[in-house]
Motif scaffolding. Structure first.
Motif, PDB file in Angstrom:
ATOM      1  N   GLY A 136       0.785  -1.235   0.000  1.00  0.00           N
ATOM      2  CA  GLY A 136       0.000   0.000   0.000  1.00  0.00           C
ATOM      3  C   GLY A 136       0.808   1.271   0.000  1.00  0.00           C
ATOM      4  N   ARG A 137       2.113   1.206  -0.264  1.00  0.00           N
ATOM      5  CA  ARG A 137       2.960   2.393  -0.201  1.00  0.00           C
ATOM      6  C   ARG A 137       3.791   2.536  -1.470  1.00  0.00           C
ATOM      7  NH1 ARG A 137       2.354   1.033   5.257  1.00  0.00           N
ATOM      8  NH2 ARG A 137       2.313   2.854   6.654  1.00  0.00           N
ATOM      9  N   ARG A 138       4.216   3.772  -1.757  1.00  0.00           N
ATOM     10  CA  ARG A 138       5.100   4.050  -2.892  1.00  0.00           C
ATOM     11  C   ARG A 138       6.226   4.959  -2.427  1.00  0.00           C
ATOM     12  NH1 ARG A 138       5.316   1.155  -7.336  1.00  0.00           N
ATOM     13  NH2 ARG A 138       6.567   2.886  -8.078  1.00  0.00           N
ATOM     14  N   ARG A 139       7.386   4.812  -3.079  1.00  0.00           N
ATOM     15  CA  ARG A 139       8.529   5.686  -2.812  1.00  0.00           C
ATOM     16  C   ARG A 139       8.985   6.345  -4.108  1.00  0.00           C
ATOM     17  NH1 ARG A 139      13.642   4.209   0.884  1.00  0.00           N
ATOM     18  NH2 ARG A 139      12.076   4.897   2.396  1.00  0.00           N
ATOM     19  N   PHE A 140       9.280   7.653  -4.010  1.00  0.00           N
ATOM     20  CA  PHE A 140       9.921   8.418  -5.081  1.00  0.00           C
ATOM     21  C   PHE A 140      11.233   8.968  -4.536  1.00  0.00           C
ATOM     22  CE2 PHE A 140       5.674   8.291  -6.653  1.00  0.00           C
ATOM     23  CZ  PHE A 140       5.701   8.576  -8.010  1.00  0.00           C
ATOM     24  N   GLU A 141      12.248   9.034  -5.404  1.00  0.00           N
ATOM     25  CA  GLU A 141      13.524   9.650  -5.033  1.00  0.00           C
ATOM     26  C   GLU A 141      13.954  10.568  -6.169  1.00  0.00           C
ATOM     27  OE1 GLU A 141      16.174   6.426  -4.218  1.00  0.00           O
ATOM     28  OE2 GLU A 141      15.040   5.715  -2.491  1.00  0.00           O
ATOM     29  N   PHE A 142      14.406  11.780  -5.814  1.00  0.00           N
ATOM     30  CA  PHE A 142      14.774  12.791  -6.806  1.00  0.00           C
ATOM     31  C   PHE A 142      16.182  13.302  -6.513  1.00  0.00           C
ATOM     32  CE2 PHE A 142      10.186  13.057  -6.032  1.00  0.00           C
ATOM     33  CZ  PHE A 142       9.668  12.898  -7.316  1.00  0.00           C
ATOM     34  N   LEU A 143      17.034  13.359  -7.531  1.00  0.00           N
ATOM     35  CA  LEU A 143      18.388  13.878  -7.371  1.00  0.00           C
ATOM     36  C   LEU A 143      18.356  15.398  -7.234  1.00  0.00           C
ATOM     37  CD1 LEU A 143      21.512  13.411  -7.456  1.00  0.00           C
ATOM     38  CD2 LEU A 143      21.351  13.767  -9.932  1.00  0.00           C
ATOM     39  N   ARG A 144      19.060  15.915  -6.237  1.00  0.00           N
ATOM     40  CA  ARG A 144      19.216  17.367  -6.113  1.00  0.00           C
ATOM     41  C   ARG A 144      20.256  17.837  -7.113  1.00  0.00           C
ATOM     42  NH1 ARG A 144      22.261  21.339  -3.284  1.00  0.00           N
ATOM     43  NH2 ARG A 144      23.635  19.738  -2.403  1.00  0.00           N
ATOM     44  N   LEU A 145      19.885  18.800  -7.935  1.00  0.00           N
ATOM     45  CA  LEU A 145      20.767  19.291  -8.987  1.00  0.00           C
ATOM     46  C   LEU A 145      21.619  20.444  -8.475  1.00  0.00           C
ATOM     47  CD1 LEU A 145      18.175  19.313 -11.924  1.00  0.00           C
ATOM     48  CD2 LEU A 145      19.783  17.491 -11.305  1.00  0.00           C
ATOM     49  N   GLU A 146      22.694  20.705  -9.181  1.00  0.00           N
ATOM     50  CA  GLU A 146      23.584  21.803  -8.826  1.00  0.00           C
ATOM     51  C   GLU A 146      22.815  23.120  -8.864  1.00  0.00           C
ATOM     52  OE1 GLU A 146      27.894  23.682 -10.255  1.00  0.00           O
ATOM     53  OE2 GLU A 146      27.093  21.861 -11.190  1.00  0.00           O
ATOM     54  N   GLY A 147      22.994  23.921  -7.819  1.00  0.00           N
ATOM     55  CA  GLY A 147      22.316  25.204  -7.744  1.00  0.00           C
ATOM     56  C   GLY A 147      21.042  25.180  -6.929  1.00  0.00           C
TER      57      GLY A 147
END
Length: 540
Positions: free
Chosen positions: A236-247
């Motif tokens: 019943g759960r989902r995970r998202f991961e996002f790379l932090r970009l320069e700046g």
């Protein structure tokens, strides 16, 4: 007894333990449960008053499923917390073209699904209930390690709570399972091999209000404009991961408003999901150069860190626990020399290195943010996938130097398959119980093993099981032929499997006693040396 949220010791006499563990995450819990089930008196010190209520790790593999099986905590016993994964783990470029397909479908060599996604707080609660049921384990919450004092025969850990109370816990060994900022590691003064891998990723865990359709459910988007990960987070759960970009500043990037902006392209909004957790992590790649110093040892994140792209961080920590626990048990009960603990770090450091390097290899694929470099990557990888090039679900490395033979299969992971016993059919460990095994291709090989060697082997916790046609307490019917095929593969008539599922060594007919003698000698190297006949004549 519980007072003020703390589990209290009952009397001053109970300040003495066999093992003291710093840290009560998954690794600390599994170690406490393993040792406690063997009857050892264990104290666990955890500075947090309550367990962390939010998910962190979300994936484990078939080997860890087998470890949990040995603790009566198999995936099938935790359907509320664990779901089997039976699809590919696919990596795609910005255009949606496949770059890499990791085969996470079907079963692994340990008898369970190749991959599982889980909700960590629920699994930890399940394990804690099992720990709490043991009279041999005491968990002290809200107590922080301050200092330690080591003597020849024991080590004393001085702890303090938030009210300023202090107490001392004495054990034969202190295990640092206290995370990336481990105090035990600081006391040991070990250096670390650091591969210089640093990337900031925003991890977002969601509670969808309706099922989210992602195909395949585990997906990496290798888009240089924003590398992104989508995986299940347990039932019943989902995970998202996002790379932090320069700046991008850490504060603005991890804000709730920005999280919803990042999720918007995926059709996720406050109307379709709740944010259970958002956290910015710096993914790293490093491991300790020394895992033991005197009576202190390290396990889990205190000993190694890796990027999450192979889903092997927690699994690697639990492999530490499995490797360390059976050796500690033999040492604590006097059935093995203390020197075997030196094999723990050498075996595990080399083994975990392969998983760290695989994780970095995958991270280098996804973390490219230069469009030209990404285009070159896409061209090569789409060509590879068209040519049928694939990558296994995860590495299967050999242990480093240590307590195993250097033959064809020593130090490799054994298999687990279905067998029929005297009164039960199922996976091997369910039929015969967890533990070490000398597995013989046929019953007649038992005659090679003298009674004294057989008894000495069993005294170490290793049973003798032969394959045969009539099931019995010590005879297994190989219902699928998996064990016979494995023995053919490793060119062996006998295989000695350690309690942590790794192969000590193999033998062909006529050499079984030698295999057993060598194993017993490795457990008691000083006694084995004393028992050898003196060498005569000249040497060169």
């Amino acid at each position: 007894m519980v007072a003020g949220g703390l589990e209290q010791l009952k009397s001053p006499a109970e300040e003495d333990f066999d093992v003291v563990i710093a840290g009560y995450g998954p690794v600390g819990r599994v170690l406490a449960l393993q040792l406690g089930r063997r009857g050892h008196r264990v104290a666990v010190v955890e500075r947090q008053l309550v367990s962390y209520p939010l998910p962190r790790a979300v994936h484990f593999d078939d080997e860890i499923a087998r470890l949990l099986q040995s603790l009566d905590a198999s995936p099938e016993q935790m359907p509320h917390a664990v779901e089997a994964y039976d699809d590919q783990y696919e990596w795609r470029n910005a255009a949606g073209e496949p770059l890499l397909q990791l085969e996470w479908r079907g079963g692994g060599r340990s008898g369970w699904n190749t991959s599982y996604f889980f909700h960590q707080p629920s699994v930890e609660a399940f394990l804690h209930d099992k720990v709490s049921a043991l009279g041999s384990v005491t968990v002290l919450r809200g107590w922080e390690a301050e200092s330690r004092y080591e003597t020849e025969g024991q080590i004393t850990l001085h702890v303090r709570n938030a009210d300023g109370e202090r107490r001392s816990l004495t054990g034969k060994y202190l295990i640092g399972a206290d995370g990336a900022n481990s105090k035990v590691r600081q006391w040991m003064g070990t250096t670390m091999t650091d591969l210089g891998y640093f990337h900031d990723w925003l991890v977002v865990d969601l509670l969808p209000k309706e099922p989210m359709q992602v195909e395949p459910p585990a997906l990496q988007i290798c888009d240089p404009l924003r590398p992104t990960t989508l995986v299940p987070g347990g039932p019943g759960r989902r995970r998202f991961e996002f790379l932090r970009l320069e700046g991008e500043t850490k504060e603005e990037f991890s804000s709730e408003a920005n999280v919803w902006e990042l999720l918007k392209p995926w059709g996720v909004s406050p109307g379709t999901a709740d944010i259970e957790r958002r956290a910015l992590y710096t993914f790293q790649a490093r491991w300790c150069d020394s895992w033991r110093k005197g009576r202190m040892l390290l396990a889990g994140d205190s000993a190694h860190l890796m990027p999450p792209f192979a889903g092997q961080g927690m699994s690697s920590g639990l492999r530490d626990a499995a490797n360390l626990e059976w050796k500690l048990d033999l040492v604590l009960t006097g059935r093995a020399d203390e020197s075997i603990l030196d094999s723990y770090g050498t075996e595990r450091a080399e083994h975990v290195r392969h998983f760290i390097e695989r994780s970095m290899q995958l991270g280098e694929i996804i973390c490219l943010t230069d469009p030209a470099d990404a285009a070159k990557r896409d061209e090569k990888m789409t060509g590879d996938i068209a040519a049928g090039v694939s990558m296994p679900a995860h590495p299967a490395p050999r242990l480093g130097d240590g307590l195993h033979r250097y033959d064809h299969s020593g130090g490799t992971l054994s298999i687990q398959a279905a067998v029929r016993g005297a009164d039960k059919e199922g996976l091997f460990d369910d039929v015969y119980g967890p533990g070490g095994t000398l597995l013989l291709r046929k019953e007649g090989l038992r005659n090679e093993l003298p009674e004294d060697l057989h008894a000495a082997l069993q005294a170490t916790g290793v049973r003798v099981i032969a394959l045969g046609t009539v099931p019995a307490a010590d005879t297994a019917v190989d219902v699928s032929g998996a064990y016979s095929a494995w023995l053919d593969e490793i060119v062996a008539d006998a295989v000695l499997i350690r309690p942590d599922f790794y192969v000590y060594g193999t033998a062909v007919a006529g050499e079984v006693p030698e295999l057993v003698q060598e194993f017993l000698g490795d457990l008691q190297p000083t006694k084995a040396a004393d028992a050898r006949p003196a060498l005569t004549g000249s040497s060169r």
